[in-house]
Design a protein around this motif. Sequence first.
Motif, PDB file in Angstrom:
ATOM      1  N   LEU A  83       0.528  -0.988   0.073  1.00 43.05           N
ATOM      2  CA  LEU A  83      -0.258  -0.148   0.192  1.00 43.05           C
ATOM      3  C   LEU A  83       0.856   0.748   0.300  1.00 43.05           C
ATOM      4  O   LEU A  83       0.398   1.986  -0.645  1.00 43.05           O
ATOM      5  N   CYS A  84       1.882   1.367   1.328  1.00 40.60           N
ATOM      6  CA  CYS A  84       2.025   2.843   0.940  1.00 40.60           C
ATOM      7  C   CYS A  84       3.644   2.819   0.090  1.00 40.60           C
ATOM      8  O   CYS A  84       3.954   3.441  -0.233  1.00 40.60           O
ATOM      9  N   LYS A  85       4.852   1.839  -0.008  1.00 45.05           N
ATOM     10  CA  LYS A  85       5.500   1.910  -1.174  1.00 45.05           C
ATOM     11  C   LYS A  85       4.803   2.129  -2.753  1.00 45.05           C
ATOM     12  O   LYS A  85       5.433   3.094  -3.034  1.00 45.05           O
ATOM     13  N   ASP A  86       3.637   1.402  -3.058  1.00 49.07           N
ATOM     14  CA  ASP A  86       3.646   2.029  -4.373  1.00 49.07           C
ATOM     15  C   ASP A  86       3.388   3.092  -4.006  1.00 49.07           C
ATOM     16  O   ASP A  86       2.765   3.537  -5.540  1.00 49.07           O
ATOM     17  N   CYS A  87       2.303   3.566  -3.599  1.00 42.77           N
ATOM     18  CA  CYS A  87       1.914   4.727  -3.925  1.00 42.77           C
ATOM     19  C   CYS A  87       2.944   6.331  -3.369  1.00 42.77           C
ATOM     20  O   CYS A  87       3.270   6.620  -4.554  1.00 42.77           O
ATOM     21  N   HIS A  88       3.380   5.880  -2.874  1.00 40.39           N
ATOM     22  CA  HIS A  88       5.170   6.679  -2.593  1.00 40.39           C
ATOM     23  C   HIS A  88       5.966   6.533  -4.099  1.00 40.39           C
ATOM     24  O   HIS A  88       6.454   7.729  -3.772  1.00 40.39           O
ATOM     25  N   SER A  89       5.818   5.245  -4.585  1.00 42.98           N
ATOM     26  CA  SER A  89       7.484   5.905  -5.381  1.00 42.98           C
ATOM     27  C   SER A  89       6.232   6.678  -6.885  1.00 42.98           C
ATOM     28  O   SER A  89       6.785   6.481  -7.205  1.00 42.98           O
ATOM     29  N   LYS A  90       4.601   5.923  -6.782  1.00 42.74           N
ATOM     30  CA  LYS A  90       4.232   7.407  -8.105  1.00 42.74           C
ATOM     31  C   LYS A  90       4.128   7.940  -7.296  1.00 42.74           C
ATOM     32  O   LYS A  90       3.849   9.367  -8.874  1.00 42.74           O
ATOM     33  N   SER A  91       4.435   8.671  -6.462  1.00 43.01           N
ATOM     34  CA  SER A  91       4.060  10.401  -6.014  1.00 43.01           C
ATOM     35  C   SER A  91       5.370  10.705  -6.098  1.00 43.01           C
ATOM     36  O   SER A  91       6.563  10.210  -6.338  1.00 43.01           O
TER      37      SER A  91
END
Length: 104
Positions: A83-91
């Motif tokens: 959840l967190c890493k995937d979202c953060h990598s796109k941001s």
Amino acid sequence: MKVVLYSILFSIMVITSAYASALSPPPETVALQNKMGTVTFTHQSHQQLACQLCHHTGNSEKCSSCHGVLTEAPPSKNMFHALCKDCHSKSKVAPGKCKDCHVK
């Protein structure tokens, strides 16, 4: 008759607890402790996201009440990383490296 009464009482308890949890404000800061270092973030910094993205069960129980306990729920580490890493990598503004979030 008893079954109907118990059903009504149970329904009232469920509705009341759901209403109470909806009224209580979330904590300002969330701190997730783990061996790599505590991950701390604010609810305010994530308010643009839908609540159900993290609180997928519709309540405000701690993640550890299911994740890492129930076999049907993925372990916390896997769930947070997905959840967190995937979202953060796109941001472009969210921290992206391990030590940016995990602080000892």
